[in-house]
Design a protein around this motif. Structure first.
Motif, PDB file in Angstrom:
ATOM      1  N   LEU A 207       0.860  -1.187   0.000  1.00 22.20           N
ATOM      2  CA  LEU A 207       0.000   0.000   0.000  1.00 22.20           C
ATOM      3  C   LEU A 207       0.894   1.234   0.000  1.00 22.20           C
ATOM      4  CD1 LEU A 207      -2.707   1.519   0.342  1.00 22.20           C
ATOM      5  CD2 LEU A 207      -2.465   1.161   2.813  1.00 22.20           C
ATOM      6  N   THR A 208       0.735   2.089  -1.005  1.00 22.41           N
ATOM      7  CA  THR A 208       1.520   3.318  -1.125  1.00 22.41           C
ATOM      8  C   THR A 208       0.609   4.524  -0.912  1.00 22.41           C
ATOM      9  OG1 THR A 208       3.029   2.265  -2.695  1.00 22.41           O
ATOM     10  CG2 THR A 208       3.028   4.672  -2.627  1.00 22.41           C
ATOM     11  N   ILE A 209       1.048   5.463  -0.068  1.00 25.92           N
ATOM     12  CA  ILE A 209       0.247   6.641   0.261  1.00 25.92           C
ATOM     13  C   ILE A 209       1.087   7.890   0.063  1.00 25.92           C
ATOM     14  CG2 ILE A 209      -1.213   7.768   1.980  1.00 25.92           C
ATOM     15  CD1 ILE A 209      -0.070   4.345   2.860  1.00 25.92           C
ATOM     16  N   SER A 219       1.771   7.820  11.668  1.00 20.93           N
ATOM     17  CA  SER A 219       1.373   7.495  13.033  1.00 20.93           C
ATOM     18  C   SER A 219       0.184   6.539  13.053  1.00 20.93           C
ATOM     19  CB  SER A 219       1.024   8.783  13.790  1.00 20.93           C
ATOM     20  OG  SER A 219       0.547   8.496  15.087  1.00 20.93           O
ATOM     21  N   LEU A 220      -0.760   6.773  12.156  1.00 25.28           N
ATOM     22  CA  LEU A 220      -1.941   5.912  12.079  1.00 25.28           C
ATOM     23  C   LEU A 220      -1.551   4.465  11.763  1.00 25.28           C
ATOM     24  CD1 LEU A 220      -5.124   5.669  11.835  1.00 25.28           C
ATOM     25  CD2 LEU A 220      -4.780   6.063   9.397  1.00 25.28           C
ATOM     26  N   ILE A 221      -0.712   4.295  10.732  1.00 24.25           N
ATOM     27  CA  ILE A 221      -0.343   2.945  10.301  1.00 24.25           C
ATOM     28  C   ILE A 221       0.503   2.244  11.365  1.00 24.25           C
ATOM     29  CG2 ILE A 221       0.916   1.606   8.563  1.00 24.25           C
ATOM     30  CD1 ILE A 221       0.218   3.817   6.551  1.00 24.25           C
ATOM     31  N   VAL A 255       3.529  -2.785   3.877  1.00 26.00           N
ATOM     32  CA  VAL A 255       3.164  -4.119   3.404  1.00 26.00           C
ATOM     33  C   VAL A 255       2.128  -4.687   4.365  1.00 26.00           C
ATOM     34  CG1 VAL A 255       3.981  -6.451   2.914  1.00 26.00           C
ATOM     35  CG2 VAL A 255       5.398  -4.480   2.310  1.00 26.00           C
ATOM     36  N   VAL A 256       0.926  -4.972   3.845  1.00 27.07           N
ATOM     37  CA  VAL A 256      -0.192  -5.406   4.681  1.00 27.07           C
ATOM     38  C   VAL A 256      -0.859  -6.610   4.039  1.00 27.07           C
ATOM     39  CG1 VAL A 256      -0.563  -3.066   5.553  1.00 27.07           C
ATOM     40  CG2 VAL A 256      -1.818  -3.833   3.524  1.00 27.07           C
ATOM     41  N   THR A 257      -1.759  -7.254   4.765  1.00 28.84           N
ATOM     42  CA  THR A 257      -2.472  -8.402   4.215  1.00 28.84           C
ATOM     43  C   THR A 257      -3.721  -7.954   3.469  1.00 28.84           C
ATOM     44  OG1 THR A 257      -3.870  -8.773   6.158  1.00 28.84           O
ATOM     45  CG2 THR A 257      -1.682  -9.806   6.158  1.00 28.84           C
ATOM     46  N   LYS A 263      -9.309  -1.880   5.643  1.00 34.53           N
ATOM     47  CA  LYS A 263      -9.481  -1.140   6.897  1.00 34.53           C
ATOM     48  C   LYS A 263      -8.502   0.029   6.990  1.00 34.53           C
ATOM     49  CE  LYS A 263      -8.882  -4.761   9.491  1.00 34.53           C
ATOM     50  NZ  LYS A 263      -8.727  -5.605  10.716  1.00 34.53           N
ATOM     51  N   ILE A 264      -7.259  -0.198   6.573  1.00 36.54           N
ATOM     52  CA  ILE A 264      -6.260   0.868   6.643  1.00 36.54           C
ATOM     53  C   ILE A 264      -6.596   1.988   5.664  1.00 36.54           C
ATOM     54  CG2 ILE A 264      -3.826   1.416   6.241  1.00 36.54           C
ATOM     55  CD1 ILE A 264      -3.132  -1.389   7.251  1.00 36.54           C
ATOM     56  N   LYS A 265      -7.041   1.633   4.455  1.00 35.20           N
ATOM     57  CA  LYS A 265      -7.409   2.663   3.479  1.00 35.20           C
ATOM     58  C   LYS A 265      -8.569   3.519   3.983  1.00 35.20           C
ATOM     59  CE  LYS A 265      -7.804   1.612  -0.849  1.00 35.20           C
ATOM     60  NZ  LYS A 265      -8.238   0.869  -2.048  1.00 35.20           N
ATOM     61  N   LYS A 266      -9.560   2.882   4.614  1.00 32.47           N
ATOM     62  CA  LYS A 266     -10.696   3.644   5.152  1.00 32.47           C
ATOM     63  C   LYS A 266     -10.243   4.579   6.257  1.00 32.47           C
ATOM     64  CE  LYS A 266     -14.719   1.975   5.895  1.00 32.47           C
ATOM     65  NZ  LYS A 266     -15.846   1.146   6.375  1.00 32.47           N
TER      66      LYS A 266
END
Length: 296
Positions: A207-209, A219-221, A255-257, A263-266
């Motif tokens: 996931l790239t932001i 901090s969120l991630i 790197v996430v599942t 959930k992370i994108k939301k």
């Protein structure tokens, strides 16, 4: 030739209830696919299974005989090059597959060619996937692909596809183009099914932001989702109509599942509605703090 793999055979791992259960389940699925779908309809899969069925078609001998014999040299290569546990688990799976192929009666499920290609592939894929999760394989070409992958850099899927392309050309020449095309559908369905069984919801995604509020996103991630991030220094802006307008920025990569990414994108969207995000599938991960099961 390199020396024999020095890893000791771990009997508790190879003969654990979990490992044996996954092997038995996988072998049962494979037998249902071969005897219930593929052999009655003269369909083939890729790899040594496809070669074994092809030998059965030509010489009318039990599929279990070439299936076991052809796998033995590759299991020995796995013993030398990969690990003793892997070789032992594969040997158990192949012998069990040969025995069940010979003794377990399975009625023909359907004579519809399309259903055979799809569901035969699904059951083969389930069989391969569960055996891989147990720590072994039921197709020796996986051994060559895994070892070659480490040495020349081609992915396991690319190596297996190259080998199977040759097999499908033989099928087309001897059994007709229609059988070859159905066999390709069977192989592709099996490949995707086995990948899903092996990776499942644990498949890793990058996931790239890119966000002007990069500190909040990091901090969120890291703090809320307990995931590590990598930060690249980049530049945002340079949009049509405002070329030359730009700002330095942090490009955040995590790197996430498969389950976590949504959930992370939301959560990021709630924190910064203007954040730019994109996801990429990952074939292999090694090192760092990311843990993942070894692929075949």
């Amino acid at each position: 030739m390199s020396h024999v793999n020095s890893e000791e055979l771990n009997f508790k791992t190879v003969f654990s209830i979990k490992s044996l259960s996954l092997t038995i389940i996988g072998v049962c699925f494979a037998v249902i696919a071969i005897k219930g779908f593929m052999i009655p309809n003269h369909f083939l899969d890729g790899g040594l299974l496809g070669i074994s069925i092809l030998i059965h078609e030509f010489y009318h001998i039990s599929v279990s005989i070439p299936l076991v014999i052809l796998n033995l040299p590759f299991i020995y290569i796995g013993y030398l090059k990969i690990s003793r546990n892997f070789a032992a688990s594969s040997l158990i799976a192949v012998i069990l597959l040969g025995a069940m192929m010979h003794f377990l009666p399975v009625p023909e499920v359907t004579n519809d060619h399309f259903l055979t290609a799809i569901f035969g592939g699904v059951f083969v894929g389930l069989g391969i996937g569960f055996v891989i999760r147990s720590g072994g394989v039921i197709d020796g070409l996986e051994v060559i692909a895994a070892y070659t992958n480490k040495n020349i850099g081609f992915s396991t899927a690319e190596i297996i596809m190259t080998i199977n392309t040759c097999l499908f050309l033989i099928i087309a020449f001897y059994l007709g183009i229609e059988k070859a095309m159905y066999s390709i559908v069977t192989f592709y369905t099996a490949l995707k099914t086995s990948d899903y069984v092996v990776d499942g919801f644990e498949k890793l995604i990058s996931l790239t932001i890119i966000s002007p509020n990069s500190e909040m996103v990091k901090s969120l991630i890291v703090n809320d989702f307990k995931k590590a991030v990598t930060v690249y220094k980049g530049e945002r802006g340079n949009l049509p109509g405002s070329y030359g307008v730009k700002q330095d920025c942090d490009i955040i990569v995590a790197v996430v599942t498969r389950l976590e990414v949504h959930k992370i994108k939301k959560a990021i969207s709630r924190t910064d509605p203007k954040a730019f995000m994109y996801v990429q599938n990952i074939n292999e991960v090694g090192g760092g703090i990311v843990s993942k099961r070894s692929n075949h």
